[in-house]
Structures are given as C-alpha cells and as structure tokens.
Scaffold this active site. Structure first.
Site, PDB file in Angstrom:
ATOM      1  N   HIS A  71     -16.935  29.386   9.337  1.00  0.00           N
ATOM      2  CA  HIS A  71     -18.246  29.743   8.810  1.00  0.00           C
ATOM      3  C   HIS A  71     -18.298  30.906   7.823  1.00  0.00           C
ATOM      4  CE1 HIS A  71     -19.528  27.199  12.191  1.00  0.00           C
ATOM      5  NE2 HIS A  71     -20.632  27.004  11.487  1.00  0.00           N
TER       6      HIS A  71
ATOM      7  N   HIS B 268     -22.859  30.894  18.582  1.00  0.00           N
ATOM      8  CA  HIS B 268     -22.631  30.162  17.334  1.00  0.00           C
ATOM      9  C   HIS B 268     -23.079  30.991  16.125  1.00  0.00           C
ATOM     10  CE1 HIS B 268     -21.716  26.153  15.499  1.00  0.00           C
ATOM     11  NE2 HIS B 268     -22.172  26.852  14.467  1.00  0.00           N
TER      12      HIS B 268
ATOM     13  N   HIS C 272     -29.033  29.365   9.183  1.00  0.00           N
ATOM     14  CA  HIS C 272     -27.740  29.726   8.597  1.00  0.00           C
ATOM     15  C   HIS C 272     -27.950  30.782   7.502  1.00  0.00           C
ATOM     16  CE1 HIS C 272     -26.330  26.147  10.653  1.00  0.00           C
ATOM     17  NE2 HIS C 272     -25.088  26.446  10.321  1.00  0.00           N
TER      18      HIS C 272
END
Length: 615
Positions: free
Chosen positions: A274, A384, A471
C-alpha cells in the site's frame, strides 16, 4: 583440392573473426563502435537498463555534451513531450536520456545539445528515428485477458488547457496466475505475499497513449517469496526518482530504469503493501507488519497491515509505530459491517454483501485463525492501514485505517493527536480525540443518535460525511498553516453510515477534502466529488485523492469503478473500469477524464518528467 579450399576458407574465417574481435575489443586504435550510428554522437541504446522499454539513451560518443533538450515528435493530434536534460543526467547515463517513446512505432526524436571537442563548443540540432517494440507483459492465459493490457483506453473528457501537458503514472495489476499462486501453497497464513499479482505499471498522456511502462522481469519473480507480491505505493520523490514496495522488498529507481537501491525489508518486519512515504528529512515511512509478535495470550503471530516503520536512506530502522499498542485492535464495530466480498486486496465475489457476526469473530479466537483475514486483535486484518503521510511540521504521521473507518494522526510519542472518523465504538481514552464536524461558520453538525449518519450521508449534495473504508489520507501542505490543515482522502463508501444498504447499487464513492482545526478539534468538509456519479463511479477498494501543487488541482483515481457481480451466483461479470479525473482547485467539473476498461487499478497520479530529468 577440397582440403586446400577448406583450409583457405578456415584461414579466411579465422582472419575475419580475429579482425572483428580486435575492433570490438579495441586494439591499438582504442575502443571502436562497429555498428550503425545515426547522428553525430555515439550509439543508440533502447531500454538501457532492461526495465523501461520505451526509453533510450543516445550515447555521447566520447564527447562532453551539455545543455541538451529532447522533443518526442507527437503522432497526429498527439501530445508533445519536450524537456531539458540536466547536465548531471547526461553524465549519469553517458549520453542523452530519451523518455516518452510510443510503443511499436518509429519515433522521431529531436535533440539539441552543445558538444565540446578540442576546446570548442558546437551547438547541434538533430533528429533521430527510434523504433520501439509493442508493449509486452506476462499473461495469465485466460481468454478474458485479451485486449485488457493497454488497448481499451478512452479519453472521456479531453484535457482543458491547464492539463494538456499532463502525464499520468498508473499503478495497476493483473489477476492472479497459476505461476503466482504456487508460491503461497506452503505459506497458508501469508500476508502481503498472498496477494501475488503481475504488475501493470505505465504512464499515459492525455490522449490515452502509453508513453512508458515497467518491464518487471529483471526485478520481479512470481515464483520467489522474496521477489514477488503486489507492486504498490509508487511515488515520485522530490528528487524525481520513483520509490515503491512489493511483498518483502522496497525499491528506488529512476525513470530510465536505473536501480538506485532494491532492498529486503528490515528483518523484524514483513509484508509491505500500500504505502511508502518519503519525508523531507530524507527518511522513508513504510506500511508493514511485525514479523513475530508475542501476544498477551502467549501466542506468536505475524501481524497484518498494522505497523509503520521509519528507515533512513541507508535502510537503517529509525523508529516504528506499532498500531496494536497505540490504538484498540479489538474495536470490531466496523469489521461487522464490512462487505466481505471486497476487503481491499481480497476481492471474493462469493462473499458479496455478506458481513461478519459476533459469533463469526468469536470463532476466530476459538479456532486460532490468524493471517490476512478480517478479524479483531493482533495477527488479523483489524486495521488495514493503506496510507501513511509524514507531517514534518510537527513530526507526526497521518494514517488511513480502512478497517477502523478512520483517518488518524499520531505523534512521535506514539500518542493519538486526533481521529477523523465516526464515534461508534471507541474506548473512553480515544473519545476526546474525535474531531467534531462543523459547518463553514463553525457551528456543530449533528450526525444522528449514534453519530454515524451525518447530513451528507444520503446520496445527495451538501452537508458533511465521514469517510468509509477510505484510502490515501494526505495532508495538503501548500494549503495548511499552523493548526489549520487540509486533508484529502478517497472515501470508498463501503459500510457508509455503519451499515450495508438495501441494494449494492446504492453505494457510491467520493473524493473529499477536509479542513481541520487541530486546536479546536473540529473538522469541516470543504469539497467533494462522486455522489452524482453513483454506483458507476463506486470503487469498493483501492483508489486515490491527492492535491497537486504544480497546477493547484485535485487528482483522483477511482480505481475499481464499474466492478460488478452476478447477484445470484456471485461470479464477476467483468473487470473494473478505472477512472482518472483531475480538477482545478474548488471545481467539481473534471478538467480531464480518462477511462480504462477491463483493468484492475490501484493508484494513479501526475508524473513530472521535468522533476525526473531536468533538475
């Protein structure tokens, strides 16, 4: 006679080989180039570092050259790429670096440079013709992959004048292959390695043409545990070079494909994915996991997507943020309302619309289920974290935690400074850190009985809403001052309002910008885009929103828009269609839109060739 002729032929052949070898090696006259040279410099080398096939170097031919400019002559109605080359780049590459060639095309490249020889400077202009091969990437063999690599790219909204010179760096990936899945068979609790996809990394111009792509063959191997994983977190650093990570590695290369470094993660950490942020202090912040944690119950686990490690330019660990010690890894309110068919990298069509119950979560502990699965507690995907941004002004980090539906700022002292997220389920120690939503006049906004449904919750304009499975939470440094900061994010929109809607098609995503008063602990929503696009622009996972200082604009990438499933069977009905949009600051009308049909997207952002080669 035959023997005599044979001997003569052999002698002639030996003489020829000997002469050629002498010229190739050098001999008394020094090094010799024994193949065609187009212009007044040296040889042409396409793909000089075997990583970037649409680049080339026109070698200097032994001359000292300076003040070079390169122009790639565009196709009819195409986009021109023109840039100056810093003298340091001319020396680094031993000639003139050429970027932005069209694939499978005889490119005309105009170069201007000053050549020094025998104490005299001569300025020359030349045109080179450079052929490049078609784009090639490894394929899975599935018939549905035909034509999905780079063939179906549509410019939906042509670029306004402000954006006409844009180049967009695209970080996509392909579906799993038989090659890539084999490496995890002996690693059933695999973290980042479980997501083992061939990369699809390229640069588009505003006409939808591919002008650069990464050939990963030299640096990536689907069959190798320490050379595979998903390539993610690409960023163009202030020095113009690219950094990113994949699986158990993180790397830095220049745009020509020259390796600067490519390293394994420090030994105490695993599973990069990520986000890799470069800081003004020269250090790097990587989203990783703990390689071996002794839990309070005595069990040893590898944690999942919940550690930020800071390394210096040499790869030495400087510090880390162990989020399972800083936050509450057992806050499971969000975990129970997530769509289990789209848990970021784990897109499982058969679980579309399903959520987890209290009983499901309890069984994980009873059965010792650990690994990259949604669940509470260290050793599962409870946080996450999908982005980290170092705020050098107060030496803190801003993270996006998808599975907590929260953007969180944490100091160097490992204390939470503020939380931008709905108030449901936070422990008392964190309640004072929750930002209060306000309107443009500073008046408090009511978000319902539990605080999860704000005025902007419904699919209409106006009001305020939190982010949901978001995100890329990035501070906008250029707009921020002191305690007043601006933060951009891509609000994916799953579990909006802490629930799943009656129909999947009611979901939508947003690009959003917030104004935060860190002293008053308030947050105001100042811009959003996406509600009007509805489900067609909805990205259940991945994606990006980021401010671009060079054009005072907002870039957004709805990376898996259009992903649809058969509701009855759960089977996917096709790959997504990612959308690139860029907006002038404050505008909700796209200044450009590019759509890629049948592609798995992660992130995209404007790339600067000037930063890469002109500085």
């Amino acid at each position: 006679m035959k023997k005599i002729l044979s001997s003569a032929l052999v002698a002639g052949m030996l003489l020829t080989v000997s002469t050629t070898a002498s010229f190739a090696i050098g001999g008394a006259s020094g090094p010799k180039i024994d193949y065609a040279v187009q212009g007044k410099l040296g040889e042409l080398v396409v793909n000089p570092y075997d990583v970037a096939p649409l680049t080339a170097v026109i070698k200097n031919g032994g001359y000292n050259i300076k003040n070079a400019t390169v122009r790639i002559v565009p196709k009819e109605n195409g986009q021109e790429i023109k840039y100056k080359v810093a003298d340091g780049e001319l020396k680094t590459h031993g000639g003139i670096p050429v970027f932005g060639l069209y694939p499978d095309y005889v490119n005309k490249v105009e170069v201007e440079y000053t050549k020094s020889y025998k104490g005299k400077d001569e300025t020359l202009k030349e045109t080179y013709e450079i052929y490049t091969a078609p784009v090639f990437l490894d394929v899975s063999g599935h018939k549905g992959q035909k034509g999905v690599l780079f063939d179906d790219i549509e410019v939906v909204t042509p670029a306004i004048d402000k954006f006409k010179d844009r180049l967009y760096f695209v970080n996509n990936f392909q579906n799993k292959t038989g090659k890539g899945t084999k490496v995890v068979w002996n690693n059933p609790m695999g973290g980042a390695l479980e997501w083992n996809y061939n990369p699809q990394i390229f640069i588009l111009d505003t006409k939808g043409e591919v002008r650069w792509y990464l050939d990963p063959a030299k640096i990536y191997n689907l069959k190798s545990a320490f050379n595979a994983g998903v390539m993610m977190g690409f960023k163009q650093n202030e020095d113009g070079d690219l950094t990113w990570g994949y699986g158990q590695r993180y790397a830095k290369y220049d745009i020509m494909g020259r390796e600067i470094w490519n390293r394994e993660l420090p030994a105490g950490y695993v599973d990069f994915s990520h986000s890799l942020d470069d800081s003004p202090n020269g250090n790097y912040f990587l989203r990783v996991a703990n390689a071996n944690l002794k839990r309070l119950d005595g069990k040893n686990v590898r944690t999942v997507r919940d550690v930020i490690v800071e390394v210096d330019k040499n790869g030495q660990v400087v510090d880390d943020w162990r989020l399972y010690e800083i936050l509450d890894p057992y806050r499971d309110n969000v975990l129970k309302v997530l769509d289990q068919g789209a848990v970021c990298l784990n897109i499982d069509a058969s679980q579309t619309g399903h959520t987890l119950s209290e009983e499901d979560l309890a069984k994980m502990d009873d059965n010792n289920n650990f690994g990259d699965i949604v669940g509470s507690g260290p050793g599962r995907n409870w946080a996450h974290v999908n982005s980290v941004d170092h705020d050098a002004e107060d030496d803190s980090i801003i993270i996006s935690s998808r599975h907590q539906n929260a953007i969180i700022k944490i100091g160097r002292d490992k204390k939470v400074k503020w939380i931008l997220g709905n108030p449901v389920g936070w422990k008392d120690e964190f309640k004072s850190k929750l930002l209060t939503p306000v309107d443009s006049k500073g008046n408090k906004i009511s978000c319902g009985a539990d605080g999860a449904k704000c005025p902007g919750y419904e699919n209409d304009k106006g009001g305020f809403d939190y982010t949901w499975t978001q995100h890329t939470a990035f501070k906008i440094d250029e707009k921020s001052k002191g305690d007043i900061i601006y933060v951009s994010a891509f609000d994916n929109g799953d579990s909006r309002g802490m629930e799943q809607p009656a129909l999947p098609t009611m979901k939508y995503s947003r690009a959003v910008v917030y104004k935060i008063d860190q002293k008053k602990m308030t947050v105001e929503q100042v811009w959003e885009y996406g509600k009007d696009r509805g489900f067609d622009w909805y990205s259940s996972v991945t994606s990006l929103t980021e401010y671009q200082a060079d054009k005072d604009s907002i870039m957004t990438y709805s990376a898996v828009a259009g992903m649809q499933f058969d509701i009855a069977t759960g089977a996917p009905t096709g790959l997504p269609s990612p959308h690139i949009n860029e907006f002038e600051w404050g505008s909700t009308t796209p200044g450009i839109e590019i759509k890629m049909t049948n592609a798995m997207g992660y992130q995209a952002w404007p790339f600067s060739i000037e930063k890469a080669l002109s500085k």
